[in-house]
Motif scaffolding. Structure first.
Motif, PDB file in Angstrom:
ATOM      1  N   UNK A 262      55.876  27.202  34.493  1.00 45.25           N
ATOM      2  CA  UNK A 262      56.983  27.735  33.701  1.00 45.25           C
ATOM      3  C   UNK A 262      57.758  26.642  32.965  1.00 45.25           C
ATOM      4  N   UNK A 263      57.152  25.461  32.870  1.00 48.42           N
ATOM      5  CA  UNK A 263      57.711  24.331  32.112  1.00 48.42           C
ATOM      6  C   UNK A 263      59.067  23.870  32.640  1.00 48.42           C
ATOM      7  N   UNK A 264      59.241  23.956  33.960  1.00 48.98           N
ATOM      8  CA  UNK A 264      60.450  23.426  34.584  1.00 48.98           C
ATOM      9  C   UNK A 264      60.084  22.103  35.252  1.00 48.98           C
ATOM     10  N   UNK A 265      60.743  21.045  34.793  1.00 51.19           N
ATOM     11  CA  UNK A 265      60.490  19.710  35.322  1.00 51.19           C
ATOM     12  C   UNK A 265      61.205  19.549  36.657  1.00 51.19           C
ATOM     13  N   UNK A 266      60.600  18.751  37.543  1.00 52.81           N
ATOM     14  CA  UNK A 266      61.187  18.498  38.860  1.00 52.81           C
ATOM     15  C   UNK A 266      61.175  17.000  39.124  1.00 52.81           C
ATOM     16  N   UNK A 267      62.299  16.488  39.604  1.00 59.62           N
ATOM     17  CA  UNK A 267      62.385  15.112  40.069  1.00 59.62           C
ATOM     18  C   UNK A 267      63.039  15.114  41.442  1.00 59.62           C
ATOM     19  N   UNK A 268      62.456  14.370  42.365  1.00 53.88           N
ATOM     20  CA  UNK A 268      63.022  14.223  43.701  1.00 53.88           C
ATOM     21  C   UNK A 268      64.002  13.057  43.679  1.00 53.88           C
ATOM     22  N   UNK A 269      65.198  13.309  44.171  1.00 56.81           N
ATOM     23  CA  UNK A 269      66.216  12.259  44.297  1.00 56.81           C
ATOM     24  C   UNK A 269      66.622  12.226  45.772  1.00 56.81           C
ATOM     25  N   UNK A 270      66.273  11.129  46.435  1.00 65.11           N
ATOM     26  CA  UNK A 270      66.465  11.024  47.876  1.00 65.11           C
ATOM     27  C   UNK A 270      67.217   9.747  48.245  1.00 65.11           C
ATOM     28  N   UNK A 271      67.986   9.835  49.305  1.00 60.01           N
ATOM     29  CA  UNK A 271      68.640   8.647  49.847  1.00 60.01           C
ATOM     30  C   UNK A 271      67.698   7.851  50.747  1.00 60.01           C
TER      31      UNK A 271
ATOM     32  N   UNK B 175      64.152   5.791  52.047  1.00 50.37           N
ATOM     33  CA  UNK B 175      63.463   4.579  51.600  1.00 50.37           C
ATOM     34  C   UNK B 175      62.295   4.920  50.676  1.00 50.37           C
ATOM     35  N   UNK B 176      61.903   3.928  49.883  1.00 48.44           N
ATOM     36  CA  UNK B 176      60.837   4.123  48.903  1.00 48.44           C
ATOM     37  C   UNK B 176      59.541   4.619  49.535  1.00 48.44           C
ATOM     38  N   UNK B 177      59.115   4.031  50.642  1.00 43.53           N
ATOM     39  CA  UNK B 177      57.827   4.396  51.247  1.00 43.53           C
ATOM     40  C   UNK B 177      57.792   5.884  51.613  1.00 43.53           C
ATOM     41  N   UNK B 178      58.886   6.415  52.148  1.00 38.62           N
ATOM     42  CA  UNK B 178      58.953   7.827  52.530  1.00 38.62           C
ATOM     43  C   UNK B 178      58.825   8.725  51.296  1.00 38.62           C
ATOM     44  N   UNK B 179      59.603   8.428  50.270  1.00 34.82           N
ATOM     45  CA  UNK B 179      59.642   9.286  49.085  1.00 34.82           C
ATOM     46  C   UNK B 179      58.351   9.146  48.281  1.00 34.82           C
ATOM     47  N   UNK B 180      57.874   7.932  48.125  1.00 35.24           N
ATOM     48  CA  UNK B 180      56.638   7.669  47.382  1.00 35.24           C
ATOM     49  C   UNK B 180      55.438   8.366  48.032  1.00 35.24           C
TER      50      UNK B 180
ATOM     51  N   UNK C  36      51.630  14.525  44.689  1.00 35.12           N
ATOM     52  CA  UNK C  36      51.994  15.720  43.932  1.00 35.12           C
ATOM     53  C   UNK C  36      52.207  15.424  42.454  1.00 35.12           C
ATOM     54  N   UNK C  37      52.262  14.149  42.116  1.00 38.34           N
ATOM     55  CA  UNK C  37      52.521  13.767  40.734  1.00 38.34           C
ATOM     56  C   UNK C  37      53.947  14.071  40.306  1.00 38.34           C
ATOM     57  N   UNK C  38      54.872  13.987  41.255  1.00 38.80           N
ATOM     58  CA  UNK C  38      56.268  14.308  40.971  1.00 38.80           C
ATOM     59  C   UNK C  38      57.069  13.007  40.889  1.00 38.80           C
ATOM     60  N   UNK C  39      57.836  12.834  39.818  1.00 42.40           N
ATOM     61  CA  UNK C  39      58.686  11.647  39.726  1.00 42.40           C
ATOM     62  C   UNK C  39      59.765  11.665  40.807  1.00 42.40           C
ATOM     63  N   UNK C  40      60.241  10.484  41.166  1.00 48.59           N
ATOM     64  CA  UNK C  40      61.225  10.394  42.234  1.00 48.59           C
ATOM     65  C   UNK C  40      62.123   9.178  42.058  1.00 48.59           C
ATOM     66  N   UNK C  41      63.277   9.275  42.675  1.00 40.37           N
ATOM     67  CA  UNK C  41      64.209   8.156  42.809  1.00 40.37           C
ATOM     68  C   UNK C  41      64.515   8.040  44.298  1.00 40.37           C
ATOM     69  N   UNK C  42      64.485   6.836  44.822  1.00 36.50           N
ATOM     70  CA  UNK C  42      64.722   6.610  46.239  1.00 36.50           C
ATOM     71  C   UNK C  42      65.999   5.788  46.420  1.00 36.50           C
ATOM     72  N   UNK C  43      66.485   5.737  47.643  1.00 35.16           N
ATOM     73  CA  UNK C  43      67.748   5.057  47.948  1.00 35.16           C
ATOM     74  C   UNK C  43      68.796   5.357  46.879  1.00 35.16           C
ATOM     75  N   UNK C  44      68.969   6.644  46.639  1.00 35.92           N
ATOM     76  CA  UNK C  44      69.800   7.127  45.534  1.00 35.92           C
ATOM     77  C   UNK C  44      71.300   6.924  45.752  1.00 35.92           C
TER      78      UNK C  44
END
Length: 173
Positions: free
Chosen positions: A60-69, A71-76, A82-90
């Motif tokens: 449905x053309x809705x973009x998703x980004x994970x923003x998590x507090x 660590x990088x290894x967990x989020x990555x 899944x091919x989902x962009x993310x930000x870690x230690x936010x």
């Protein structure tokens, strides 16, 4: 002051968030927390049902980004397959990561919703940044050490909201 902790919406899980209803509101993107929002804080990978949810959002053309507090290894390790962009230690509830996520997705904040399971990080950060916020019931009954402290404060805030008639959701925190 406490209104900064009040989400715009509350649902049992991300699976109740419908891409068609988001599109009706002009939403083109989701900033979502990871731990206890999408999966249990100690589950390393997405469930098949969650993979289908992500695929439905993409369809449905809705973009998703994970923003998590976290660590990088967990989020990555969670997001990369899944091919989902993310930000870690936010450092949520600080606003910088929310703004960066919007830039990464090339959308406006008015076109973006923030989804999370915590009032003190996700909802407060999303509200401070001017986003529409959706609180979900945590997917696990247990939490990491720091989150356990936050939950005690969140219960008090939710009880205040109930007494003031600002929410009418069943007990979920």
């Amino acid at each position: 002051m406490l209104n900064r902790f009040l989400p715009n919406e509350h649902v049992k899980s991300v699976f109740q968030i419908d891409p068609l209803k988001l599109k009706e509101k002009g939403i083109k993107a989701i900033i979502t927390d990871l731990d206890n929002t999408l999966v249990e804080w100690d589950r390393p990978h997405a469930t098949p049902k969650l993979i289908d949810w992500f695929e439905n959002m993409r369809k449905h053309a809705i973009k998703v980004t994970i923003v998590s507090n976290n660590k990088e290894i967990r989020v990555k390790d969670f997001a990369d397959p899944l091919g989902i962009p993310y930000l870690f230690q936010a450092r949520k509830p600080l606003t910088r990561a929310f703004k960066k996520a919007v830039e990464l997705m090339n959308v406006k904040k008015e076109e973006t919703v923030v989804i999370g399971d915590q009032l003190l990080t996700d909802v407060l950060g999303g509200n401070r940044s001017g986003f529409y916020t959706i609180l979900v019931v945590p997917v696990a009954q247990s939490d990491g050490f720091a989150t356990r402290f936050n939950r005690k404060i969140e219960r008090r805030i939710m009880n205040y909201f109930r007494r003031k008639g600002l929410i009418n959701w069943e007990d979920s925190l």
